[in-house]
Motif scaffolding. Structure first.
Motif, PDB file in Angstrom:
ATOM      1  N   MET A   1       0.698  -1.272   0.060  1.00  0.00           N
ATOM      2  CA  MET A   1       0.128  -0.028   0.019  1.00  0.00           C
ATOM      3  C   MET A   1       0.919   1.252   0.148  1.00  0.00           C
ATOM      4  O   MET A   1       0.328   2.176   0.098  1.00  0.00           O
ATOM      5  CB  MET A   1      -1.014   0.042   1.296  1.00  0.00           C
ATOM      6  N   ARG A   2       2.185   0.998  -0.064  1.00  0.00           N
ATOM      7  CA  ARG A   2       3.175   2.318  -0.177  1.00  0.00           C
ATOM      8  C   ARG A   2       3.086   2.730   1.318  1.00  0.00           C
ATOM      9  O   ARG A   2       3.107   3.954   1.529  1.00  0.00           O
ATOM     10  CB  ARG A   2       3.008   2.990  -1.297  1.00  0.00           C
ATOM     11  N   VAL A   3       2.748   2.146   2.343  1.00  0.00           N
ATOM     12  CA  VAL A   3       3.076   2.631   3.861  1.00  0.00           C
ATOM     13  C   VAL A   3       4.107   1.906   4.284  1.00  0.00           C
ATOM     14  O   VAL A   3       4.227   0.570   4.376  1.00  0.00           O
ATOM     15  CB  VAL A   3       1.702   2.008   4.580  1.00  0.00           C
ATOM     16  N   TYR A   4       5.147   2.800   4.949  1.00  0.00           N
ATOM     17  CA  TYR A   4       6.343   2.117   5.322  1.00  0.00           C
ATOM     18  C   TYR A   4       6.520   2.632   6.730  1.00  0.00           C
ATOM     19  O   TYR A   4       6.119   3.745   7.271  1.00  0.00           O
ATOM     20  CB  TYR A   4       7.484   2.658   4.382  1.00  0.00           C
ATOM     21  N   ALA A   5       7.266   1.779   7.501  1.00  0.00           N
ATOM     22  CA  ALA A   5       7.738   2.177   8.778  1.00  0.00           C
ATOM     23  C   ALA A   5       8.725   3.243   8.979  1.00  0.00           C
ATOM     24  O   ALA A   5       9.413   3.245   8.186  1.00  0.00           O
ATOM     25  CB  ALA A   5       8.250   0.785   9.569  1.00  0.00           C
ATOM     26  N   GLY A   6       8.566   4.269   9.754  1.00  0.00           N
ATOM     27  CA  GLY A   6       9.043   5.520  10.042  1.00  0.00           C
ATOM     28  C   GLY A   6       8.914   6.590   8.967  1.00  0.00           C
ATOM     29  O   GLY A   6       9.702   7.385   8.846  1.00  0.00           O
TER      30      GLY A   6
END
Length: 346
Positions: free
Chosen positions: A230-235
């Motif tokens: 989903m193009r959701v990344y940690a940080g």
């Protein structure tokens, strides 16, 4: 033609025929595989779903590993992102959300642009708790496309549901008025934290779906693999979901929608996610499956083995409710008998 040459020719023809049959079988297998992939409507975001022996998966059949398609939610998030930073008729009425979700006047489908503007308008109304009526919605749609209002509204409603986890419901037929209702009872109108932001129920429901489809317990690596699709990344701050690592490992854990714990005996320490008690209370496996089915444009029973598990869960919930009511009635009846007995003796 000499016999030797005929034999050679026949052998060559047989080899050619066999090769053609083999290629045909391979092609048929490939087509069948593609057909199964779509007809079975695998879970979202291109993750793989190999069934694990984990919490809550007692006796459940082990499901084969399979590749999953990128789904509409990713596309919905991308379309919502494309609404960023354009001029809008409601520009003066909106706060920072307008900068993120205002429609782009471009070469894209004009109905998608109109739906994008409508999503922006509806989210603003939802956040400020103002009524939503058809007359106001028509004001932000070009007159050229107002005759296709229902189609535009349907697109906007779908995006609101799969991206933000809110349902658009009609409440007054004569006045054509609507309300937005969150699928989960997250605080601050679904934004989790007070102030700016967007509803997070859609992300939560997808996380619950991943956990369910991973055997009711998903490792942190599996969850981030899913979120990365989903193009959701940690940080990395996300324009809809904010700081995702804090959201899923702290905020939703404190609210008891998720459980985040260390994998037993892991060294170095690894972590996993489970449904929290509030998730069990506010939704069910069947409702989450229905949500995922809608994202994949299919029906819940297309996820066959998960559907069977969800049905069993529904039956257990009904039985638990019946048992609770029976126990409550028994307690009330016992109390009534005691009171009656005490009143009969002066």
């Amino acid at each position: 033609m000499p016999r030797g040459q005929k034999n050679t020719l026949r052998a060559r023809q047989k080899r050619h025929q066999a090769r053609g049959e083999t290629q045909g079988l391979r092609g048929a297998q490939a087509t069948a595989t593609k057909g199964e992939a779509f007809s079975s409507s695998p879970p979202p975001f291109g993750a793989t779903t190999q069934r694990k022996r984990g919490a809550g998966s007692r006796g459940a059949p082990k499901r084969p590993q399979r590749a999953l398609p990128t789904t509409t939610v990713s596309a919905g998030v991308s379309r919502t992102r494309s609404c960023k930073g354009a001029n809008s008729k409601i520009e003066k009425k909106q706060s920072a959300s307008q900068a993120l979700l205002s429609a782009v006047r471009s070469q894209r489908d004009p109905l998608s642009n109109a739906a994008c503007m409508l999503v922006q308008f509806l989210l603003h109304r939802y956040k400020v708790k103002k009524p939503i009526v058809k007359a106001d919605m028509l004001k932000i749609i070009s007159k050229k496309y107002q005759n296709r209002f229902l189609e535009i509204l349907k697109r906007a409603s779908f995006s609101l549901e799969v991206v933000f986890g809110v349902d658009l419901k009609k409440v007054n037929l004569p006045k054509h008025s609507y309300i937005l209702v969150s699928k989960m009872d997250l605080p601050h109108n679904g934004t989790v934290s007070p102030g700016k932001g967007f509803p997070k129920s859609g992300l939560l429901l997808n996380l619950l779906g991943v956990i369910f489809m991973k055997g009711n317990c998903a490792t942190e690596e599996e969850v981030w693999k899913f979120l990365n699709k989903m193009r959701v990344y940690a940080g990395k701050r996300h324009f809809i979901f904010g700081e995702p690592k804090k959201l899923i490992t702290e905020d939703l854990v404190k609210l008891k929608y998720l459980e985040y714990r260390q994998v037993p005996n892991s060294d170095p320490a690894r972590y996993e996610f489970l449904w929290g008690p509030r998730a069990h209370a506010e939704t069910s496996k069947m409702r989450v499956l229905e949500f995922l089915a809608k994202i994949n444009h299919t029906i819940p029973s297309a996820f066959q083995s998960w559907y069977e598990e969800a049905l069993k869960d529904e039956e257990e919930r009904v039985q638990a409710t019946v048992t609770l009511k029976a126990d409550t009635s028994a307690v009330a009846s016992g109390s009534s008998s005691v009171m009656s007995s005490s009143n009969s003796h002066p």
